[in-house]
Design an enzyme around this catalytic site. Sequence first.
Site, PDB file in Angstrom:
ATOM      1  N   ARG A 178     -26.398  -4.820   5.264  1.00 43.59           N
ATOM      2  CA  ARG A 178     -25.895  -6.148   4.939  1.00 43.59           C
ATOM      3  C   ARG A 178     -26.200  -7.169   6.046  1.00 43.59           C
ATOM      4  O   ARG A 178     -25.977  -8.358   5.864  1.00 43.59           O
ATOM      5  CB  ARG A 178     -24.384  -6.086   4.695  1.00 43.59           C
ATOM      6  CG  ARG A 178     -23.955  -5.000   3.738  1.00 43.59           C
ATOM      7  CD  ARG A 178     -22.485  -5.075   3.387  1.00 43.59           C
ATOM      8  NE  ARG A 178     -22.261  -5.967   2.261  1.00 43.59           N
ATOM      9  CZ  ARG A 178     -21.070  -6.239   1.756  1.00 43.59           C
ATOM     10  NH1 ARG A 178     -19.986  -5.724   2.306  1.00 43.59           N
ATOM     11  NH2 ARG A 178     -20.941  -7.046   0.719  1.00 43.59           N
ATOM     12  N   LYS A 204       0.838  -1.191   0.000  1.00 39.89           N
ATOM     13  CA  LYS A 204       0.000   0.000   0.000  1.00 39.89           C
ATOM     14  C   LYS A 204       0.876   1.244   0.000  1.00 39.89           C
ATOM     15  O   LYS A 204       1.828   1.341   0.768  1.00 39.89           O
ATOM     16  CB  LYS A 204      -0.913   0.021   1.236  1.00 39.89           C
ATOM     17  CG  LYS A 204      -2.244  -0.678   1.040  1.00 39.89           C
ATOM     18  CD  LYS A 204      -3.187  -0.364   2.178  1.00 39.89           C
ATOM     19  CE  LYS A 204      -4.575  -0.902   1.904  1.00 39.89           C
ATOM     20  NZ  LYS A 204      -5.538  -0.555   2.965  1.00 39.89           N
ATOM     21  N   GLU A 262     -20.368  -8.021   8.577  1.00 44.34           N
ATOM     22  CA  GLU A 262     -21.451  -7.322   9.266  1.00 44.34           C
ATOM     23  C   GLU A 262     -22.475  -8.284   9.855  1.00 44.34           C
ATOM     24  O   GLU A 262     -22.991  -8.052  10.964  1.00 44.34           O
ATOM     25  CB  GLU A 262     -22.140  -6.354   8.296  1.00 44.34           C
ATOM     26  CG  GLU A 262     -21.262  -5.212   7.820  1.00 44.34           C
ATOM     27  CD  GLU A 262     -20.434  -5.564   6.586  1.00 44.34           C
ATOM     28  OE1 GLU A 262     -19.730  -4.677   6.075  1.00 44.34           O
ATOM     29  OE2 GLU A 262     -20.504  -6.733   6.136  1.00 44.34           O
TER      30      GLU A 262
END
Length: 618
Positions: A396, A283, A368
């Site tokens: 979700r 990253k 979730e």
Amino acid sequence: MSELTNTRLLDRVACPADLRRLERKQLPQLADELRAFLLDSISQTGGHFASNLGAVELTVALHYVFDTPNDRLVWDVGHQSYPHKVLTGRRERMGSMRKKGGLAGFPKREESEYDTFGVGHSSTSIGAALGFAEAAKLRGEGRHAIAVIGDGSMTAGQAIEALFNAGHRDVNLLVILNDNEMSISPNVGAFNNYLAKLLSGKFYNGFRNASGKMLDVMPTLKELAKKGEESVKGFFTPASFFEELGFNYIGPIDGNNLETLLATLSNIKKLSGPQFLHIVTKKGHGYKLAVDDPVKYHAVTPFTPENGMTGSKGGKISFTQVFGDWLCDMAAQDQRLVAITPAMREGSGLVRFEKEFPTRYFDVGIAEQHAVTFAAGLACEGLKPVVAIYSTFLQRAYDQLIHDVALQNLDVTFAIDRAGLVGADGPTHAGAFDLSFLRCIPNMAVLAPADENECRQMLYTAWQHNGPAAVRYPRGAGNGTAIEAAMSALPWGKGEVRRTGGKVAILAFGTVFEAALQAGEVLDASVVNMRFVKPLDVELVRQLAASHDLLVTVEENAIMGGAGSAVLEALAAAGIARPVLQLGLPDSYVEHGEQKELQADCGLDAAGIAAAIRVRLG
């Protein structure tokens, strides 16, 4: 060589077909130019940053090797899609990123034929790509489907479900796991890259199909990825796991090594059946500040590239910080409090809590559904869980909310961030529906604070309530209301008349109250801070209907099924016929832009509220 160095190749690439006309030896220069362009562009517009820098080489290699858009390329979430946008004809518009009328911050089908699938929520890429692959097979079309997914997204159940379904399908599907979080063993290097290229070749594939046991005689492959608790690799040995699912596993390879990527992808393109390529990227690759702090530079506001400095954000406290401070204060008072987040520690304001109460902090990953059921289990044992979650992500876990929490009337508090319009992230992240989908659930209480201090007191009020309760609040800062350190419960289910006026009564739910109050001043209307969507203050609604000619409900939620609908239902149940004007979000998706301008477009600023009332009054 000097010609290659002095010519900006990026200017010659208007689409992937142009990219494929370049010589292979020119591609490293193109990647460098693309990374420099992204650094300059994102520093001016803001947006997702570190993950995009890390995906530059992968993007160049994919569009060079595969025949996009004929070959379908699906980006998971879209945090890595900016290089893709630049190379697919949108370079000149990158300055409009995430602004009203400009480019979306995520892949969007309406924006480009190269955006094969609209995304924004994680872990959908494998399922979508499998759909593309099966469609190609049914139609007899020889196209490839490629899903690019990050290791964080692989923690979600949906991604695993898709893998289970995909591995034994006879389709040309390539899943690329872009691993950019966990450290990988030193075996990721020149020898490993060579081995991965070898294993993607026809000789190995033919031998593997014949024996089915190639990995068993090459134990070093099973040791290439270091196990870690927070990466999907920590749960299993990668090669054996994916092979058992029916994938031909290749990797891990250096995803920032362009030559390795090109060679490996070229070999994979010749194979048939489900393929799984594991790459490792860094990253922020190419920008030291982002490499050193990828969390900080995951998503950025405009900044100065030379030093990473951003402009001042002002002195107002955000609702997220109000929640984070309340959570720590409440935890200090009550040992039963535990906090749960589905991989949103920073976004949901839990950084301080994790440091101060590490044993009572639970990050369950991008899961979730599990977060909500996990909270239900904790509540069954007498703990008091607080689930910190974005409104759009709570969608979700709707079944778990109903079946596991509300049906059992368990004492779980939901701190719902990013309610209403969220601005630059657009419709994929807007909390436009929570009032509608929450208030129809039996046992569920729904609270909407008007300002920062009321948010703190409402969180305490919901905490004191014995049963499931949700407090929803918006992204960003409020109006600067002073916050009281003391916590006191608000009168349960009661609204508050803040202004008494003439024939019109404005009933405001949530932070739209300030705009409603301003409109009330202009129109000499009564203005009420309703506070509770459920239980609704029915008695107050009846009183207002009896003393006013027009009731106006205002909410930053979909009008359909929202708080205004609750008022209409209450009046109908009481047999009261009174005109009601419902103001809120339209029955359409509101695109990205600044929060204030989007609210104005929806008629939810003071001027819009007043204008709508004037029109109704004639």
